[in-house]
Scaffold this motif. Sequence first.
Motif, PDB file in Angstrom:
ATOM      1  N   MET A 172       0.826  -1.209   0.000  1.00 14.07           N
ATOM      2  CA  MET A 172       0.000   0.000   0.000  1.00 14.07           C
ATOM      3  C   MET A 172       0.858   1.256   0.000  1.00 14.07           C
ATOM      4  O   MET A 172       1.922   1.290   0.607  1.00 14.07           O
ATOM      5  N   THR A 173       0.324   2.285  -0.664  1.00 15.49           N
ATOM      6  CA  THR A 173       0.967   3.593  -0.553  1.00 15.49           C
ATOM      7  C   THR A 173       0.669   4.146   0.841  1.00 15.49           C
ATOM      8  O   THR A 173      -0.222   3.655   1.541  1.00 15.49           O
ATOM      9  N   ASP A 174       1.373   5.187   1.227  1.00 14.13           N
ATOM     10  CA  ASP A 174       1.111   5.831   2.520  1.00 14.13           C
ATOM     11  C   ASP A 174      -0.335   6.310   2.599  1.00 14.13           C
ATOM     12  O   ASP A 174      -1.002   6.164   3.619  1.00 14.13           O
ATOM     13  N   GLU A 175      -0.820   6.883   1.499  1.00 13.70           N
ATOM     14  CA  GLU A 175      -2.194   7.401   1.471  1.00 13.70           C
ATOM     15  C   GLU A 175      -3.211   6.273   1.633  1.00 13.70           C
ATOM     16  O   GLU A 175      -4.219   6.441   2.340  1.00 13.70           O
ATOM     17  N   GLU A 176      -2.969   5.136   1.003  1.00 14.20           N
ATOM     18  CA  GLU A 176      -3.874   3.991   1.145  1.00 14.20           C
ATOM     19  C   GLU A 176      -3.870   3.467   2.576  1.00 14.20           C
ATOM     20  O   GLU A 176      -4.919   3.097   3.102  1.00 14.20           O
ATOM     21  N   LEU A 177      -2.709   3.444   3.191  1.00 10.89           N
ATOM     22  CA  LEU A 177      -2.602   2.985   4.572  1.00 10.89           C
ATOM     23  C   LEU A 177      -3.373   3.912   5.515  1.00 10.89           C
ATOM     24  O   LEU A 177      -4.121   3.451   6.385  1.00 10.89           O
ATOM     25  N   VAL A 178      -3.238   5.218   5.329  1.00 13.97           N
ATOM     26  CA  VAL A 178      -3.985   6.184   6.141  1.00 13.97           C
ATOM     27  C   VAL A 178      -5.483   6.008   5.909  1.00 13.97           C
ATOM     28  O   VAL A 178      -6.279   6.019   6.854  1.00 13.97           O
ATOM     29  N   ALA A 179      -5.892   5.823   4.661  1.00 10.72           N
ATOM     30  CA  ALA A 179      -7.314   5.619   4.356  1.00 10.72           C
ATOM     31  C   ALA A 179      -7.846   4.364   5.035  1.00 10.72           C
ATOM     32  O   ALA A 179      -8.949   4.372   5.597  1.00 10.72           O
ATOM     33  N   GLN A 180      -7.078   3.279   5.013  1.00 12.93           N
ATOM     34  CA  GLN A 180      -7.505   2.055   5.678  1.00 12.93           C
ATOM     35  C   GLN A 180      -7.632   2.276   7.185  1.00 12.93           C
ATOM     36  O   GLN A 180      -8.561   1.778   7.822  1.00 12.93           O
ATOM     37  N   ASP A 181      -6.709   3.034   7.763  1.00 18.25           N
ATOM     38  CA  ASP A 181      -6.788   3.336   9.193  1.00 18.25           C
ATOM     39  C   ASP A 181      -8.049   4.131   9.513  1.00 18.25           C
ATOM     40  O   ASP A 181      -8.739   3.854  10.489  1.00 18.25           O
ATOM     41  N   LEU A 182      -8.362   5.127   8.684  1.00 16.66           N
ATOM     42  CA  LEU A 182      -9.574   5.924   8.892  1.00 16.66           C
ATOM     43  C   LEU A 182     -10.826   5.048   8.832  1.00 16.66           C
ATOM     44  O   LEU A 182     -11.732   5.175   9.667  1.00 16.66           O
ATOM     45  N   VAL A 183     -10.869   4.157   7.870  1.00 14.27           N
ATOM     46  CA  VAL A 183     -12.016   3.258   7.737  1.00 14.27           C
ATOM     47  C   VAL A 183     -12.138   2.368   8.968  1.00 14.27           C
ATOM     48  O   VAL A 183     -13.220   2.220   9.547  1.00 14.27           O
ATOM     49  N   GLN A 184     -11.033   1.778   9.374  1.00 17.28           N
ATOM     50  CA  GLN A 184     -11.063   0.870  10.524  1.00 17.28           C
ATOM     51  C   GLN A 184     -11.449   1.595  11.801  1.00 17.28           C
ATOM     52  O   GLN A 184     -12.256   1.102  12.588  1.00 17.28           O
ATOM     53  N   GLN A 185     -10.886   2.787  12.021  1.00 19.58           N
ATOM     54  CA  GLN A 185     -11.209   3.524  13.238  1.00 19.58           C
ATOM     55  C   GLN A 185     -12.669   3.983  13.241  1.00 19.58           C
ATOM     56  O   GLN A 185     -13.331   3.991  14.281  1.00 19.58           O
ATOM     57  N   GLY A 186     -13.188   4.352  12.075  1.00 17.72           N
ATOM     58  CA  GLY A 186     -14.595   4.706  11.986  1.00 17.72           C
ATOM     59  C   GLY A 186     -15.493   3.531  12.312  1.00 17.72           C
ATOM     60  O   GLY A 186     -16.493   3.668  13.030  1.00 17.72           O
ATOM     61  N   ALA A 187     -15.140   2.369  11.798  1.00 16.96           N
ATOM     62  CA  ALA A 187     -15.927   1.169  12.080  1.00 16.96           C
ATOM     63  C   ALA A 187     -15.831   0.784  13.556  1.00 16.96           C
ATOM     64  O   ALA A 187     -16.842   0.437  14.186  1.00 16.96           O
ATOM     65  N   ILE A 188     -14.645   0.873  14.130  1.00 16.35           N
ATOM     66  CA  ILE A 188     -14.463   0.562  15.550  1.00 16.35           C
ATOM     67  C   ILE A 188     -15.304   1.506  16.401  1.00 16.35           C
ATOM     68  O   ILE A 188     -15.986   1.092  17.337  1.00 16.35           O
ATOM     69  N   HIS A 189     -15.280   2.789  16.073  1.00 10.47           N
ATOM     70  CA  HIS A 189     -16.069   3.763  16.828  1.00 10.47           C
ATOM     71  C   HIS A 189     -17.558   3.463  16.723  1.00 10.47           C
ATOM     72  O   HIS A 189     -18.280   3.479  17.726  1.00 10.47           O
ATOM     73  N   ALA A 190     -18.031   3.180  15.514  1.00  9.37           N
ATOM     74  CA  ALA A 190     -19.459   2.924  15.313  1.00  9.37           C
ATOM     75  C   ALA A 190     -19.924   1.685  16.073  1.00  9.37           C
ATOM     76  O   ALA A 190     -20.957   1.718  16.755  1.00  9.37           O
ATOM     77  N   VAL A 191     -19.166   0.609  15.982  1.00 10.57           N
ATOM     78  CA  VAL A 191     -19.561  -0.620  16.675  1.00 10.57           C
ATOM     79  C   VAL A 191     -19.485  -0.430  18.186  1.00 10.57           C
ATOM     80  O   VAL A 191     -20.379  -0.862  18.923  1.00 10.57           O
TER      81      VAL A 191
END
Length: 94
Positions: free
Chosen positions: A18-37
Motif C-alpha cells: 500500500m501507498t502511505d495514502e492507502e494505509l492512512v485511508a484504511q486506518d480511517l475506515v477501521q477507526q470509523g468502524a471501531i467507533h461505530a460498533v
Amino acid sequence: MATIENDASLDAAFFDGMTDEELVAQDLVQQGAIHAVSFLLEHGCTEGTATDMLLSLRELADRIRAEAAKRGKTLLFETDQTVTGRAARREGGA
C-alpha cells in the motif's frame, strides 16, 4: 475506484504494497468502524439507533462530496459504501 478492505485475515504483505495514502485511508475506515460498533455496544444496538447513525453519516458524506465538488477535488468514493440489502432498500439507495 477505491475499495474498503474488510478481511481480518489479510497478512502483512498486503499492507506492504500500500501507498502511505492507502494505509492512512484504511486506518480511517477501521477507526470509523471501531467507533461505530463500540457506540452501538455502549448505547444498545437497536434498528432505530443504527438507522439514525446511518442517516447522519450519509448526510455528512453528502456534504463532504458537495464541498469536494466545489473545490474541484475527487474523493475516493463517488457513492456511499453500503451493503446491499435491507438497509439499502429502506434508504432507497444501493
